[in-house]
Design an enzyme around this catalytic site. Structure first.
Site, PDB file in Angstrom:
ATOM      1  CG  HIS A  19      43.970  37.414  39.728  1.00  0.00           C
ATOM      2  ND1 HIS A  19      43.758  37.424  41.088  1.00  0.00           N
ATOM      3  CD2 HIS A  19      42.939  38.124  39.197  1.00  0.00           C
ATOM      4  CE1 HIS A  19      42.661  38.113  41.357  1.00  0.00           C
ATOM      5  NE2 HIS A  19      42.141  38.543  40.231  1.00  0.00           N
ATOM      6  CG  ASN A  66      36.355  40.245  38.634  1.00  0.00           C
ATOM      7  OD1 ASN A  66      37.201  39.735  39.368  1.00  0.00           O
ATOM      8  ND2 ASN A  66      36.477  41.467  38.184  1.00  0.00           N
ATOM      9  CG  ASP A  91      44.869  35.576  43.602  1.00  0.00           C
ATOM     10  OD1 ASP A  91      43.900  35.004  43.077  1.00  0.00           O
ATOM     11  OD2 ASP A  91      44.955  36.817  43.682  1.00  0.00           O
ATOM     12  CG  ASN A 112      36.465  41.924  42.756  1.00  0.00           C
ATOM     13  OD1 ASN A 112      35.874  42.314  43.762  1.00  0.00           O
ATOM     14  ND2 ASN A 112      37.186  42.739  42.010  1.00  0.00           N
TER      15      ASN A 112
END
Length: 185
Positions: A19, A66, A91, A112
């Protein structure tokens, strides 16, 4: 001025995870151009510099993935930039490790962090560089997968793709997004 945002999660716990590929790309860009990303501002770590004659802000939101849009919106408002000035690197689990996809616009595709950016900037019309981190194994939870580190077999590919993503940023700034798409997609 261009705002180049790398997505990731703050803290040593998340360094090197799938991530955090966006952060890794910005680290390499910063190293190439001697830009220090060390100013805490706008819910991000930012650095100012010049890449190929273009003034840039390199930004790593510190809001956790997020909520990245909160930081991106604050940066855009402060520097009076529009979505045309925004490049986001992040990513993508739908691409094989090391593959790149550059787009001029598009949906969040289930990411997200991108959903939150689109919500906060009010548009999907900004450049994005997606860096492939590989598909999630069937037996693994998605959150666990994106927060996992790369295996030894993928490290060389991901390092190369981070370098290619930096090259893509340079091409976007020098020759435009379409040229970068033609070269790197």
């Amino acid at each position: 001025m261009k705002i180049i945002v790398g997505l990731g999660n703050p803290g040593a716990k998340y360094a090197g995870t799938r991530h955090n590929v966006g952060f890794a790309v910005l680290d390499e860009l910063a190293e190439r151009y001697n830009i220090r990303i060390d100013t805490a501002k706008h819910k991000a770590l930012i650095g100012k510099g010049i890449i190929d004659g273009e003034k840039v802000i390199l930004a790593m939101p510190q809001t956790f993935m997020n909520l990245s849009g909160e930081s991106v919106r604050a940066i855009m408002d402060f520097y009076k930039c529009t979505v045309e000035d925004l490049i986001v690197v992040y990513d993508d689990i739908d691409l094989d490790v090391g593959k790149l996809r550059i787009r001029q616009k598009g949906s969040a595709g289930g990411h997200n962090g991108m959903k939150n950016i689109i919500q906060h900037v009010g548009s999907q019309e900004f450049v994005r560089i997606r860096v492939g981190v590989g598909k999630k194994p069937d037996h693994m939870d998605l959150a666990d997968y994106v927060l996992s580190r790369f295996g030894k077999e993928d490290l060389a590919n991901i390092r190369e793709s981070c370098g290619n993503a930096c090259d893509a940023v340079e091409t976007i700034l020098a020759d435009g997004t379409v040229a970068a798409m033609n070269k790197f997609n």
